[in-house]
Scaffold this active site. Structure first.
Site, PDB file in Angstrom:
ATOM      1  N   PHE A   1     -61.429  18.075  -2.836  1.00  0.00           N
ATOM      2  CA  PHE A   1     -61.113  19.421  -3.194  1.00  0.00           C
ATOM      3  C   PHE A   1     -60.432  18.689  -3.683  1.00  0.00           C
ATOM      4  O   PHE A   1     -60.106  19.955  -5.013  1.00  0.00           O
ATOM      5  CB  PHE A   1     -61.427  20.396  -2.326  1.00  0.00           C
ATOM      6  CG  PHE A   1     -59.961  19.865  -1.963  1.00  0.00           C
ATOM      7  CD1 PHE A   1     -58.716  20.072  -1.848  1.00  0.00           C
ATOM      8  CD2 PHE A   1     -60.777  19.575   0.006  1.00  0.00           C
ATOM      9  CE1 PHE A   1     -58.367  19.999  -0.799  1.00  0.00           C
ATOM     10  CE2 PHE A   1     -59.471  19.644   0.872  1.00  0.00           C
ATOM     11  CZ  PHE A   1     -57.515  19.632   0.640  1.00  0.00           C
TER      12      PHE A   1
ATOM     13  N   ARG B   1     -54.112  36.458   1.552  1.00  0.00           N
ATOM     14  CA  ARG B   1     -55.304  36.316   2.066  1.00  0.00           C
ATOM     15  C   ARG B   1     -56.237  37.141   2.273  1.00  0.00           C
ATOM     16  O   ARG B   1     -57.394  36.913   2.014  1.00  0.00           O
ATOM     17  CB  ARG B   1     -55.523  34.487   2.255  1.00  0.00           C
ATOM     18  CG  ARG B   1     -54.758  33.222   2.004  1.00  0.00           C
ATOM     19  CD  ARG B   1     -54.344  32.620   2.105  1.00  0.00           C
ATOM     20  NE  ARG B   1     -54.115  31.298   1.236  1.00  0.00           N
ATOM     21  CZ  ARG B   1     -53.657  30.835   2.037  1.00  0.00           C
ATOM     22  NH1 ARG B   1     -53.596  29.694   2.992  1.00  0.00           N
ATOM     23  NH2 ARG B   1     -53.228  29.272   1.078  1.00  0.00           N
TER      24      ARG B   1
ATOM     25  N   LYS C   1     -50.709  31.207  -7.196  1.00  0.00           N
ATOM     26  CA  LYS C   1     -51.541  30.656  -7.827  1.00  0.00           C
ATOM     27  C   LYS C   1     -52.121  30.583  -9.445  1.00  0.00           C
ATOM     28  O   LYS C   1     -52.256  32.406  -8.980  1.00  0.00           O
ATOM     29  CB  LYS C   1     -52.887  29.413  -6.505  1.00  0.00           C
ATOM     30  CG  LYS C   1     -52.058  28.928  -5.349  1.00  0.00           C
ATOM     31  CD  LYS C   1     -52.323  27.850  -5.228  1.00  0.00           C
ATOM     32  CE  LYS C   1     -53.340  28.447  -3.837  1.00  0.00           C
ATOM     33  NZ  LYS C   1     -53.907  26.971  -3.441  1.00  0.00           N
TER      34      LYS C   1
ATOM     35  N   ARG D   1     -45.595  31.547   5.358  1.00  0.00           N
ATOM     36  CA  ARG D   1     -47.242  31.459   6.665  1.00  0.00           C
ATOM     37  C   ARG D   1     -47.744  32.164   7.177  1.00  0.00           C
ATOM     38  O   ARG D   1     -49.093  32.428   6.711  1.00  0.00           O
ATOM     39  CB  ARG D   1     -46.846  29.592   7.231  1.00  0.00           C
ATOM     40  CG  ARG D   1     -46.878  28.325   6.141  1.00  0.00           C
ATOM     41  CD  ARG D   1     -46.728  27.626   5.387  1.00  0.00           C
ATOM     42  NE  ARG D   1     -48.925  27.605   5.845  1.00  0.00           N
ATOM     43  CZ  ARG D   1     -49.536  27.084   5.305  1.00  0.00           C
ATOM     44  NH1 ARG D   1     -49.317  26.914   3.970  1.00  0.00           N
ATOM     45  NH2 ARG D   1     -50.636  26.141   5.787  1.00  0.00           N
TER      46      ARG D   1
ATOM     47  N   HIS E   1     -49.187  29.871  -2.172  1.00  0.00           N
ATOM     48  CA  HIS E   1     -48.982  28.379  -1.744  1.00  0.00           C
ATOM     49  C   HIS E   1     -47.677  29.403  -0.793  1.00  0.00           C
ATOM     50  O   HIS E   1     -47.033  29.332  -0.986  1.00  0.00           O
ATOM     51  CB  HIS E   1     -48.977  27.585  -2.280  1.00  0.00           C
ATOM     52  CG  HIS E   1     -48.070  25.966  -2.155  1.00  0.00           C
ATOM     53  ND1 HIS E   1     -49.006  25.025  -0.893  1.00  0.00           N
ATOM     54  CD2 HIS E   1     -47.107  25.780  -1.959  1.00  0.00           C
ATOM     55  CE1 HIS E   1     -48.411  24.902  -0.429  1.00  0.00           C
ATOM     56  NE2 HIS E   1     -47.026  24.623  -1.289  1.00  0.00           N
TER      57      HIS E   1
ATOM     58  N   THR F   1     -55.653  29.593   6.095  1.00  0.00           N
ATOM     59  CA  THR F   1     -56.049  28.790   5.494  1.00  0.00           C
ATOM     60  C   THR F   1     -58.016  29.094   5.140  1.00  0.00           C
ATOM     61  O   THR F   1     -58.777  28.983   4.428  1.00  0.00           O
ATOM     62  CB  THR F   1     -56.356  27.006   5.292  1.00  0.00           C
ATOM     63  OG1 THR F   1     -54.684  26.810   5.290  1.00  0.00           O
ATOM     64  CG2 THR F   1     -56.872  26.315   4.078  1.00  0.00           C
TER      65      THR F   1
END
Ligand code: UDP
Ligand code: MG
Length: 148
Positions: A57, A102, A9, A85, A115, A91
């Site tokens: 959001f 992440r 992203k 994933r 993503h 998340t």
């Protein structure tokens, strides 16, 4: 072999993490079958995030994802959807474990850097939203039997 759709992203591109993120998937053994740097149009972004329409959001998310280039890719491999994933991390920042993308590169509820499709069916739709059939490249990987 399963295919999945992954996006570095705008925050990942701006932080110059494109190579780092692709490297992880390559090292794991996933095969790149599609890859492009692009500005995502508002239409395409709205199709991509249609499931989140109406959430608080959503407006910011569309604004963010269209604000600066992203890198779109299609990865192929055994259980590619679930595997990417796991490699992305959860998340919620408190759940994204170190070792995941992440977990290693962000500590707050930001825009998540990357993503990845959450099911094979979503992957099929997301790939179609971002790639034409002739942008997906079929080729054998000579190490496939060794990597799995
Ligand atoms: N997002 C956000 N706030 C939230 C939840 C999600 O800004 O509370 C954004 C974030 O960029 C996230 C994207 O919306 O990556 C899609 O959310 P989803 O729940 O699908 O998370 P993901 O599949 O990316 O882990
Ligand atoms: Mg999602």
């Amino acid at each position: 072999m399963e295919r999945t759709f992954v996006l570095v992203k705008p925050d990942g591109v701006q932080r110059r993490l494109i190579g780092e993120i692709i490297r992880r998937f390559e090292n794991k053994g996933l095969k790149l079958v599609g890859l492009k740097l692009m500005n995502i149009s508002k239409d395409r972004a709205e199709r991509h995030y249609a499931i989140h329409k109406g959430r608080p959001f959503y407006g910011d998310l569309i604004q963010f994802i269209t604000s600066s280039p992203s890198v779109a890719m299609v990865l192929e491999g055994r259980d590619a959807v679930k595997l990417t994933r796991v490699m992305m991390g959860a998340t919620k920042p408190e759940d994204s474990t170190p070792g995941s993308i992440r977990g290693d590169f962000e500590i707050y509820t930001g825009q998540k850097l990357v993503h990845g499709s959450d099911s094979p069916e979503t992957a099929r739709q997301e790939i179609e939203n971002f790639f034409t059939a002739d942008e997906l490249v079929e080729y054998p990987l000579c190490l496939a039997d060794w990597i799995g």
